[in-house]
Design an enzyme around this catalytic site. Structure first.
Site, PDB file in Angstrom:
ATOM      1  N   ARG A 194     -21.358  -7.131  52.112  1.00 15.95           N
ATOM      2  CA  ARG A 194     -22.801  -7.106  51.873  1.00 15.95           C
ATOM      3  C   ARG A 194     -23.124  -6.385  50.558  1.00 15.95           C
ATOM      4  O   ARG A 194     -22.371  -5.488  50.141  1.00 15.95           O
ATOM      5  CB  ARG A 194     -23.543  -6.384  53.018  1.00 15.95           C
ATOM      6  CG  ARG A 194     -23.445  -7.066  54.388  1.00 15.95           C
ATOM      7  CD  ARG A 194     -24.221  -8.357  54.447  1.00 15.95           C
ATOM      8  NE  ARG A 194     -24.232  -8.981  55.779  1.00 15.95           N
ATOM      9  CZ  ARG A 194     -23.304  -9.802  56.225  1.00 15.95           C
ATOM     10  NH1 ARG A 194     -22.263 -10.137  55.449  1.00 15.95           N
ATOM     11  NH2 ARG A 194     -23.405 -10.345  57.444  1.00 15.95           N
TER      12      ARG A 194
ATOM     13  N   TYR B 100     -35.204 -17.726  61.492  1.00 13.00           N
ATOM     14  CA  TYR B 100     -35.796 -16.860  60.458  1.00 13.00           C
ATOM     15  C   TYR B 100     -35.602 -17.480  59.075  1.00 13.00           C
ATOM     16  O   TYR B 100     -36.529 -17.517  58.262  1.00 13.00           O
ATOM     17  CB  TYR B 100     -35.078 -15.513  60.521  1.00 13.00           C
ATOM     18  CG  TYR B 100     -35.465 -14.502  59.478  1.00 13.00           C
ATOM     19  CD1 TYR B 100     -34.666 -14.305  58.351  1.00 13.00           C
ATOM     20  CD2 TYR B 100     -36.607 -13.716  59.617  1.00 13.00           C
ATOM     21  CE1 TYR B 100     -34.998 -13.360  57.387  1.00 13.00           C
ATOM     22  CE2 TYR B 100     -36.940 -12.761  58.669  1.00 13.00           C
ATOM     23  CZ  TYR B 100     -36.131 -12.585  57.559  1.00 13.00           C
ATOM     24  OH  TYR B 100     -36.455 -11.642  56.602  1.00 13.00           O
TER      25      TYR B 100
ATOM     26  N   HIS C 230     -31.032  -3.205  61.313  1.00 10.01           N
ATOM     27  CA  HIS C 230     -29.978  -3.674  60.418  1.00 10.01           C
ATOM     28  C   HIS C 230     -28.806  -2.702  60.437  1.00 10.01           C
ATOM     29  O   HIS C 230     -28.885  -1.615  61.014  1.00 10.01           O
ATOM     30  CB  HIS C 230     -30.550  -3.835  59.005  1.00 10.01           C
ATOM     31  CG  HIS C 230     -31.537  -4.943  58.903  1.00 10.01           C
ATOM     32  ND1 HIS C 230     -32.899  -4.744  58.750  1.00 10.01           N
ATOM     33  CD2 HIS C 230     -31.379  -6.282  58.978  1.00 10.01           C
ATOM     34  CE1 HIS C 230     -33.512  -5.912  58.706  1.00 10.01           C
ATOM     35  NE2 HIS C 230     -32.616  -6.857  58.855  1.00 10.01           N
TER      36      HIS C 230
ATOM     37  N   TRP D  40     -19.742  -2.107  64.887  1.00 12.22           N
ATOM     38  CA  TRP D  40     -19.628  -3.420  65.545  1.00 12.22           C
ATOM     39  C   TRP D  40     -18.943  -4.424  64.652  1.00 12.22           C
ATOM     40  O   TRP D  40     -19.055  -4.358  63.421  1.00 12.22           O
ATOM     41  CB  TRP D  40     -21.022  -3.934  65.929  1.00 12.22           C
ATOM     42  CG  TRP D  40     -21.629  -3.104  67.050  1.00 12.22           C
ATOM     43  CD1 TRP D  40     -20.955  -2.359  67.978  1.00 12.22           C
ATOM     44  CD2 TRP D  40     -23.020  -2.950  67.335  1.00 12.22           C
ATOM     45  NE1 TRP D  40     -21.845  -1.747  68.824  1.00 12.22           N
ATOM     46  CE2 TRP D  40     -23.108  -2.093  68.467  1.00 12.22           C
ATOM     47  CE3 TRP D  40     -24.200  -3.451  66.785  1.00 12.22           C
ATOM     48  CZ2 TRP D  40     -24.344  -1.738  69.018  1.00 12.22           C
ATOM     49  CZ3 TRP D  40     -25.427  -3.091  67.342  1.00 12.22           C
ATOM     50  CH2 TRP D  40     -25.486  -2.233  68.443  1.00 12.22           C
TER      51      TRP D  40
ATOM     52  N   PRO E 291     -34.742 -10.306  48.277  1.00 16.75           N
ATOM     53  CA  PRO E 291     -33.958  -9.069  48.321  1.00 16.75           C
ATOM     54  C   PRO E 291     -32.647  -9.286  49.079  1.00 16.75           C
ATOM     55  O   PRO E 291     -32.584 -10.146  49.971  1.00 16.75           O
ATOM     56  CB  PRO E 291     -34.848  -8.089  49.094  1.00 16.75           C
ATOM     57  CG  PRO E 291     -36.179  -8.745  49.231  1.00 16.75           C
ATOM     58  CD  PRO E 291     -35.940 -10.211  49.119  1.00 16.75           C
ATOM     59  N   THR E 292     -31.654  -8.542  48.717  1.00 24.20           N
ATOM     60  CA  THR E 292     -30.456  -8.490  49.544  1.00 24.20           C
ATOM     61  C   THR E 292     -30.729  -7.436  50.623  1.00 24.20           C
ATOM     62  O   THR E 292     -31.857  -6.971  50.750  1.00 24.20           O
ATOM     63  CB  THR E 292     -29.228  -8.132  48.687  1.00 24.20           C
ATOM     64  OG1 THR E 292     -28.059  -8.315  49.465  1.00 24.20           O
ATOM     65  CG2 THR E 292     -29.300  -6.704  48.185  1.00 24.20           C
TER      66      THR E 292
END
Ligand code: GFB
Length: 292
Positions: free
Chosen positions: A186, A115, A157, A179, A141-142
């Protein structure tokens, strides 16, 4: 900064209107609408786990989509195309904070290199078509979240995944399983804020070079803090556990929004907790029809 301005006609297309992996269908839809300005959001996207399973598909499908859209726009003489990269395409071994000049300075993280390289080629394409006089550009973008997202637990996501899992856990009285270790970090941007910035880029941003659209470095949170935000926003009362057998992916990809703030010093982002609350409220109210 609401909707269309005087003289603007907005047309929203989806994969139902054309298979953008097919050049003929892409040219046909561009010939049909003759757009002067294009916001190109089409892509094969997914969270960490979907990327890890399907790098070849992410590479090929996105290469086809991006080349077809940018070439078809050029052929119908569109004056502006704003495409979408992501902060996850930056080099994995890098100094922080990451900025727009560093895109090609080294290999991306293994988990999503297909990707990432496909997205990096948008920047190469924009520079090539720039030699033909086009000012096509891209935003970076983040991690985006908000209403209407893909809430699929396996492929989506992290925030939509946690919201969906917490919603189910609440109903079943089971624990919310986060997880990984919860330690990766982030920056999250609310989709409504990103949309406002996209319109500004389409109408005013003058560069071919891409621009990061993100909250500041100081807004970076750990996955654990993000999970706690979801728990609070949903009013989840159960236990939260961490499944360390699952991958953490990239530890951090801290991006600088200094370039954005140079252009838009007064832009205000929706506070994270408020954006999470609005997203959770939307999900609960639209559970039956939400993509999941
Ligand atoms: O949003 P996400 O899947 O992608 O976040 P990335 C993955 C991080 O969240 C990892 C943790 O540290 C996961 O261990 N995590 C915890 C979860 N619980 C969950 C969960 O329920 N679902 C998911 N998905 N993660 C992506 C790139 O990286 O960033 C894509 O792979 C895309 O290409 C996207 O660019 C923006 O932020 O790690």
């Amino acid at each position: 900064e609401g909707g269309a301005r005087e003289g603007e006609e907005w047309i929203f297309l989806s994969s139902k209107d054309a298979n953008l992996m097919d050049m003929g269908e892409t040219q046909a839809v561009f010939l049909k609408h003759q757009p002067t300005h294009v916001i190109h959001l089409a892509a094969m996207v997914g969270g960490l786990f979907k990327n890890m399973r399907a790098n070849l598909d992410f590479w090929r499908n996105n290469i086809y989509i991006n080349d077809n859209v940018l070439q078809a726009a050029h052929e119908v003489d569109a004056v502006r195309v704003v495409s979408c990269l992501s902060t996850c395409i930056f080099p994995d071994k890098t100094t922080y904070p990451i900025n727009e000049t560093m895109i090609h300075n080294g290999p991306p993280h293994e988990s999503n290199f297909g990707y990432s390289y496909a997205k990096r080629m948008i920047d190469v394409h924009n520079r090539c078509v720039g030699q033909r006089g086009r000012c096509y550009t891209a935003v970076i973008p983040t991690n985006v979240f908000g209403p209407h997202d893909n809430f699929n637990i396996e492929d989506g996501h992290v925030l939509p995944g946690l919201i969906h899992k917490a919603y189910i856990a609440q109903k079943e009285g089971s624990p919310l399983v986060v997880w990984g270790s919860g330690t990766p970090r982030r920056q999250f941007i609310y989709s409504l804020d990103l949309a406002r910035l996209f319109l500004w880029v389409l109408r005013e941003y003058p560069e071919v070079d891409p621009i990061i659209l993100s909250v500041g470095e100081e807004e970076e949170v750990s996955i654990k803090e993000a999970a706690e935000g979801v728990v609070e926003a949903l009013g989840f009362k159960g236990q939260v556990t961490y499944d360390r057998t699952k991958a953490d992916g990239q530890f951090k990809k801290t991006a600088s929004n200094a370039k954005l703030l140079r252009y838009r010093p007064n832009f205000t982002f929706t506070p994270f907790k408020q954006a999470l609350k609005e997203t959770c409220d939307w999900f609960v109210a639209n559970y039956d029809t939400a993509r999941k």
